[in-house]
Write a protein that holds these residues in place. Structure first.
Motif, PDB file in Angstrom:
ATOM      1  N   ALA A   1     -22.759  53.797 -19.902  1.00 32.65           N
ATOM      2  CA  ALA A   1     -23.032  52.365 -19.782  1.00 32.65           C
ATOM      3  C   ALA A   1     -23.339  51.749 -21.145  1.00 32.65           C
ATOM      4  O   ALA A   1     -22.830  50.673 -21.489  1.00 32.65           O
ATOM      5  CB  ALA A   1     -24.187  52.128 -18.812  1.00 32.65           C
ATOM      6  N   ALA A   2     -24.171  52.422 -21.941  1.00 37.65           N
ATOM      7  CA  ALA A   2     -24.540  51.878 -23.246  1.00 37.65           C
ATOM      8  C   ALA A   2     -23.328  51.795 -24.170  1.00 37.65           C
ATOM      9  O   ALA A   2     -23.139  50.803 -24.882  1.00 37.65           O
ATOM     10  CB  ALA A   2     -25.630  52.737 -23.879  1.00 37.65           C
ATOM     11  N   LEU A   3     -22.487  52.836 -24.168  1.00 38.19           N
ATOM     12  CA  LEU A   3     -21.334  52.857 -25.061  1.00 38.19           C
ATOM     13  C   LEU A   3     -20.320  51.777 -24.697  1.00 38.19           C
ATOM     14  O   LEU A   3     -19.673  51.197 -25.575  1.00 38.19           O
ATOM     15  CB  LEU A   3     -20.676  54.237 -25.024  1.00 38.19           C
ATOM     16  CG  LEU A   3     -19.632  54.517 -26.103  1.00 38.19           C
ATOM     17  CD1 LEU A   3     -20.247  54.459 -27.495  1.00 38.19           C
ATOM     18  CD2 LEU A   3     -18.967  55.870 -25.882  1.00 38.19           C
ATOM     19  N   LEU A   4     -20.179  51.497 -23.402  1.00 34.78           N
ATOM     20  CA  LEU A   4     -19.204  50.504 -22.948  1.00 34.78           C
ATOM     21  C   LEU A   4     -19.806  49.104 -22.824  1.00 34.78           C
ATOM     22  O   LEU A   4     -19.108  48.171 -22.415  1.00 34.78           O
ATOM     23  CB  LEU A   4     -18.598  50.931 -21.606  1.00 34.78           C
ATOM     24  CG  LEU A   4     -17.829  52.257 -21.595  1.00 34.78           C
ATOM     25  CD1 LEU A   4     -17.251  52.519 -20.211  1.00 34.78           C
ATOM     26  CD2 LEU A   4     -16.712  52.255 -22.629  1.00 34.78           C
ATOM     27  N   GLY A   5     -21.075  48.943 -23.139  1.00 33.95           N
ATOM     28  CA  GLY A   5     -21.696  47.625 -23.054  1.00 33.95           C
ATOM     29  C   GLY A   5     -21.933  47.149 -21.636  1.00 33.95           C
ATOM     30  O   GLY A   5     -21.967  45.939 -21.375  1.00 33.95           O
ATOM     31  N   ILE A   6     -22.120  48.089 -20.703  1.00 30.64           N
ATOM     32  CA  ILE A   6     -22.344  47.749 -19.294  1.00 30.64           C
ATOM     33  C   ILE A   6     -23.821  47.437 -19.070  1.00 30.64           C
ATOM     34  O   ILE A   6     -24.697  48.168 -19.535  1.00 30.64           O
ATOM     35  CB  ILE A   6     -21.879  48.905 -18.385  1.00 30.64           C
ATOM     36  CG1 ILE A   6     -20.361  49.080 -18.504  1.00 30.64           C
ATOM     37  CG2 ILE A   6     -22.286  48.679 -16.943  1.00 30.64           C
ATOM     38  CD1 ILE A   6     -19.817  50.285 -17.763  1.00 30.64           C
ATOM     39  N   THR A   7     -24.092  46.378 -18.356  1.00 25.34           N
ATOM     40  CA  THR A   7     -25.466  45.901 -18.203  1.00 25.34           C
ATOM     41  C   THR A   7     -26.168  46.399 -16.943  1.00 25.34           C
ATOM     42  O   THR A   7     -27.394  46.308 -16.845  1.00 25.34           O
ATOM     43  CB  THR A   7     -25.484  44.367 -18.194  1.00 25.34           C
ATOM     44  OG1 THR A   7     -24.606  43.888 -17.158  1.00 25.34           O
ATOM     45  CG2 THR A   7     -25.012  43.822 -19.537  1.00 25.34           C
ATOM     46  N   LEU A   8     -25.422  46.901 -15.966  1.00 26.11           N
ATOM     47  CA  LEU A   8     -26.040  47.300 -14.706  1.00 26.11           C
ATOM     48  C   LEU A   8     -25.348  48.551 -14.173  1.00 26.11           C
ATOM     49  O   LEU A   8     -24.127  48.613 -14.124  1.00 26.11           O
ATOM     50  CB  LEU A   8     -25.934  46.168 -13.678  1.00 26.11           C
ATOM     51  CG  LEU A   8     -26.553  46.420 -12.290  1.00 26.11           C
ATOM     52  CD1 LEU A   8     -28.044  46.691 -12.398  1.00 26.11           C
ATOM     53  CD2 LEU A   8     -26.299  45.227 -11.371  1.00 26.11           C
ATOM     54  N   THR A   9     -26.153  49.559 -13.789  1.00 25.65           N
ATOM     55  CA  THR A   9     -25.632  50.809 -13.234  1.00 25.65           C
ATOM     56  C   THR A   9     -26.273  51.053 -11.879  1.00 25.65           C
ATOM     57  O   THR A   9     -27.503  50.969 -11.730  1.00 25.65           O
ATOM     58  CB  THR A   9     -25.933  51.996 -14.163  1.00 25.65           C
ATOM     59  OG1 THR A   9     -25.328  51.769 -15.436  1.00 25.65           O
ATOM     60  CG2 THR A   9     -25.399  53.291 -13.577  1.00 25.65           C
ATOM     61  N   ARG A  10     -25.436  51.379 -10.890  1.00 26.17           N
ATOM     62  CA  ARG A  10     -25.938  51.666  -9.549  1.00 26.17           C
ATOM     63  C   ARG A  10     -25.300  52.942  -9.008  1.00 26.17           C
ATOM     64  O   ARG A  10     -24.083  53.120  -9.090  1.00 26.17           O
ATOM     65  CB  ARG A  10     -25.639  50.508  -8.593  1.00 26.17           C
ATOM     66  CG  ARG A  10     -26.536  49.299  -8.793  1.00 26.17           C
ATOM     67  CD  ARG A  10     -26.141  48.134  -7.927  1.00 26.17           C
ATOM     68  NE  ARG A  10     -27.118  47.049  -8.026  1.00 26.17           N
ATOM     69  CZ  ARG A  10     -26.876  45.787  -7.737  1.00 26.17           C
ATOM     70  NH1 ARG A  10     -25.669  45.420  -7.329  1.00 26.17           N
ATOM     71  NH2 ARG A  10     -27.819  44.871  -7.857  1.00 26.17           N
ATOM     72  N   PHE A  11     -26.136  53.821  -8.471  1.00 23.40           N
ATOM     73  CA  PHE A  11     -25.681  54.979  -7.705  1.00 23.40           C
ATOM     74  C   PHE A  11     -25.682  54.582  -6.234  1.00 23.40           C
ATOM     75  O   PHE A  11     -26.685  54.044  -5.748  1.00 23.40           O
ATOM     76  CB  PHE A  11     -26.619  56.171  -7.891  1.00 23.40           C
ATOM     77  CG  PHE A  11     -26.415  56.955  -9.150  1.00 23.40           C
ATOM     78  CD1 PHE A  11     -25.900  58.248  -9.105  1.00 23.40           C
ATOM     79  CD2 PHE A  11     -26.761  56.422 -10.387  1.00 23.40           C
ATOM     80  CE1 PHE A  11     -25.732  58.984 -10.265  1.00 23.40           C
ATOM     81  CE2 PHE A  11     -26.597  57.150 -11.549  1.00 23.40           C
ATOM     82  CZ  PHE A  11     -26.069  58.444 -11.491  1.00 23.40           C
ATOM     83  N   GLY A  12     -24.609  54.879  -5.529  1.00 28.32           N
ATOM     84  CA  GLY A  12     -24.566  54.652  -4.091  1.00 28.32           C
ATOM     85  C   GLY A  12     -24.623  55.983  -3.357  1.00 28.32           C
ATOM     86  O   GLY A  12     -23.780  56.850  -3.579  1.00 28.32           O
ATOM     87  N   VAL A  13     -25.625  56.150  -2.482  1.00 34.43           N
ATOM     88  CA  VAL A  13     -25.819  57.408  -1.764  1.00 34.43           C
ATOM     89  C   VAL A  13     -26.038  57.089  -0.290  1.00 34.43           C
ATOM     90  O   VAL A  13     -26.852  56.224   0.047  1.00 34.43           O
ATOM     91  CB  VAL A  13     -27.034  58.193  -2.313  1.00 34.43           C
ATOM     92  CG1 VAL A  13     -27.146  59.552  -1.636  1.00 34.43           C
ATOM     93  CG2 VAL A  13     -26.933  58.356  -3.835  1.00 34.43           C
ATOM     94  N   GLU A  14     -25.323  57.787   0.585  1.00 34.32           N
ATOM     95  CA  GLU A  14     -25.521  57.570   2.021  1.00 34.32           C
ATOM     96  C   GLU A  14     -26.943  57.947   2.425  1.00 34.32           C
ATOM     97  O   GLU A  14     -27.553  58.859   1.853  1.00 34.32           O
ATOM     98  CB  GLU A  14     -24.521  58.407   2.829  1.00 34.32           C
ATOM     99  CG  GLU A  14     -23.259  57.658   3.192  1.00 34.32           C
ATOM    100  CD  GLU A  14     -22.475  58.373   4.277  1.00 34.32           C
ATOM    101  OE1 GLU A  14     -21.909  57.674   5.131  1.00 34.32           O
ATOM    102  OE2 GLU A  14     -22.415  59.608   4.271  1.00 34.32           O
ATOM    103  N   THR A  15     -27.452  57.272   3.430  1.00 35.61           N
ATOM    104  CA  THR A  15     -28.845  57.460   3.830  1.00 35.61           C
ATOM    105  C   THR A  15     -29.121  58.820   4.461  1.00 35.61           C
ATOM    106  O   THR A  15     -30.283  59.168   4.670  1.00 35.61           O
ATOM    107  CB  THR A  15     -29.258  56.354   4.822  1.00 35.61           C
ATOM    108  OG1 THR A  15     -28.322  56.311   5.917  1.00 35.61           O
ATOM    109  CG2 THR A  15     -29.277  54.998   4.142  1.00 35.61           C
ATOM    110  N   ASN A  16     -28.081  59.616   4.741  1.00 35.56           N
ATOM    111  CA  ASN A  16     -28.315  60.959   5.281  1.00 35.56           C
ATOM    112  C   ASN A  16     -28.574  61.990   4.188  1.00 35.56           C
ATOM    113  O   ASN A  16     -28.579  63.191   4.453  1.00 35.56           O
ATOM    114  CB  ASN A  16     -27.141  61.402   6.166  1.00 35.56           C
ATOM    115  CG  ASN A  16     -25.826  61.476   5.395  1.00 35.56           C
ATOM    116  OD1 ASN A  16     -25.765  61.193   4.200  1.00 35.56           O
ATOM    117  ND2 ASN A  16     -24.764  61.846   6.097  1.00 35.56           N
ATOM    118  N   LYS A  17     -28.813  61.520   2.958  1.00 34.83           N
ATOM    119  CA  LYS A  17     -29.126  62.408   1.828  1.00 34.83           C
ATOM    120  C   LYS A  17     -30.445  61.968   1.180  1.00 34.83           C
ATOM    121  O   LYS A  17     -30.489  61.605   0.002  1.00 34.83           O
ATOM    122  CB  LYS A  17     -27.987  62.376   0.802  1.00 34.83           C
ATOM    123  CG  LYS A  17     -26.636  62.766   1.382  1.00 34.83           C
ATOM    124  CD  LYS A  17     -25.525  62.555   0.374  1.00 34.83           C
ATOM    125  CE  LYS A  17     -24.186  62.829   0.999  1.00 34.83           C
ATOM    126  NZ  LYS A  17     -23.863  61.917   2.118  1.00 34.83           N
TER     127      LYS A  17
END
Length: 461
Positions: free
Chosen positions: A218-234
């Motif tokens: 994210a820092a190298l590409l200049g991305i401002t927001l990072t989100r992990f998506g995980v199903e609620t069964n984990k």
């Protein structure tokens, strides 16, 4: 290298400075009501069969591997000869700037270059047949410097052989090269297919490495927001990732995804985590998103920080076997040997590769693990319904109710049967993600997904 120079030139042309439109920043914080998607189905997960124990590395020993050189247009040319000694991590296949390199999974002697079956490929592929010497000796690996620019990150991903490990196998270098001023990094940890738990265990056991890799990209590409998506069964994976994010003092967000198949489908994952709509035929980069599977991110992190090529992956062994679980297996390792490790019957069982929805039966008993093989379900006939004869459509519209892309599968099927290409285009066949929800719910057992896949091939031809 010429390939790397061509790749860098293409990236520089794509990365001209530009202002991000307000709508892009607004959609990054879309409300939950904007993130819902239609349809999907609830499936029994069978996750408990294999998710309770840590990942176990597979000891290679003196065994013959068949290391695939890719598939179709994404194949590389071998750069080794029969009789040549290679060491672990050594390059054995190089392609153009659109194909990820291939490396030796262990040390040994190249016996030949020949066709072999990859576990998740219906047709044989070219492979380097390698007789492992049991030493598992690494090639000399100087400590690599960290990539300093997006161009050098792309070059590292290409040369380290990183591809999408969620199943598609798309070269990660091309995805990074095509990311034009993204403002959102989405990491797909849904793993919504039943039986699969390899990503779950990876998130539990390597959360710190995943957060570190996400932050760096994210820092190298200049991305401002990072989100992990995980199903609620984990819940354990979510808790471990959140703890790692707090420890690293990062702004990475760990977000729940609905426990509903196919929550991990790329358009649906993007919709759930950002509210943005990925149009048919469009790339995530077109809407400011860089999307990576969690296992792909882990492999990319190993390439960035350790200079380690993609020569092994976490694989779920499950189903009717004595020792289900997850193993860290070298690419090219034979399924027959994994059958013994899992304690599954040697013969007379149906083995499913991948999940029951989008996977396929093992194509050949001699098949080997590829970079994109994620799961082996032994004795699948015990868990998965046998194929029944197809009847006629009764117009119940259940397929419409469950289609996550809001299509009309019954009308698409009718158009496909009469080879009506104009109607297929009007009904948005190209938007079908081939998840199989329609086929699984059809009371007439019509093979809807298979027909749509065939129609796409016919239209391309």
């Amino acid at each position: 290298m010429q390939n790397a120079e061509r790749m860098q030139g293409r990236i520089r042309a794509q990365r001209q400075p530009q202002h991000k439109p307000f709508w892009r920043r607004l959609l990054a914080i879309a409300s939950p009501s904007q993130r819902s998607w239609h349809g999907g189905i609830e499936l029994r997960g069978y996750k408990e069969l294999s998710n309770a124990t840590p990942v176990v590395p597979v000891a290679i020993g003196k065994i013959q591997l068949a290391i695939p050189l890719g598939r179709g247009r994404r194949s590389v040319q071998p750069c080794v000869q029969p009789g040549q000694h290679v060491r672990k991590g050594e390059v054995i296949g190089i392609g153009d700037d659109n194909t990820a390199w291939v490396h030796a999974s262990t040390s040994g002697i190249v016996e030949r270059i020949d066709l072999a079956f990859a576990a998740d490929s219906a047709e044989p592929v070219m492979a380097v047949i390698l007789n492992a010497d049991g030493l598992d000796e690494w090639i000399e690996r100087p400590v690599p410097g960290l990539p300093q620019t997006p161009e050098t990150l792309v070059e590292r991903a290409l040369q380290m052989g990183i591809v999408g490990l969620g199943g598609a196998g798309f070269p990660t270098a091309l995805k990074l090269a095509g990311a034009q001023q993204p403002d959102l990094l989405l990491i797909n940890g849904a793993e919504c297919e039943p039986f699969l738990t390899c990503d779950d265990r990876l998130m539990r056991e390597h959360a710190e490495a995943l957060i570190e890799a996400a932050d760096f990209v994210a820092a190298l590409l200049g991305i401002t927001l990072t989100r992990f998506g995980v199903e609620t069964n984990k819940p354990e994976a979510m808790a471990t990732l959140r703890a790692a994010a707090r420890q690293a003092r990062t702004r990475v967000e760990i977000c729940p995804l609905p426990e509903r198949y196919p929550a991990g489908g790329q358009p649906l994952m993007i919709k759930s985590l950002s509210g943005r709509n990925l149009a048919p035929g469009a790339r995530p980069a077109d809407i400011g998103v860089l999307a990576l599977n969690v296992a792909t991110l882990y492999a990319l992190g190993r390439a960035i920080f350790q200079g380690e090529p993609l020569i092994k992956r976490v694989l779920t062994l499950t189903g009717n076997c004595e020792r289900p679980g997850n193993v860290l297996v070298p690419v090219g390792y034979p399924v027959s040997a994994l059958r013994a490790i899992a304690g599954a019957a040697a013969e007379g069982q149906w083995t499913q590769v991948g999940g029951p929805m989008m996977g396929q039966p093992l194509p050949d008993p001699t098949a080997v693990i590829s970079k994109t093989s994620s799961c082996l379900i032994f004795g699948a006939e015990r868990y998965l319904p046998a194929t029944q004869p197809a009847g006629s459509c009764i117009r119940c519209t259940r397929c419409v109710d469950v289609c996550p892309m809001s299509l009309r599968p019954l009308d698409l099927y009718a158009a496909a049967e009469r080879l009506d290409k104009a109607s297929l285009q009007e009904l948005r066949l190209d938007a079908c993600i081939e998840c199989g929800s329609c086929s699984s719910i059809c009371p007439s057992n019509i093979p809807l997904r298979d027909r749509f896949r065939q129609s796409k091939t016919e239209i391309r031809a």
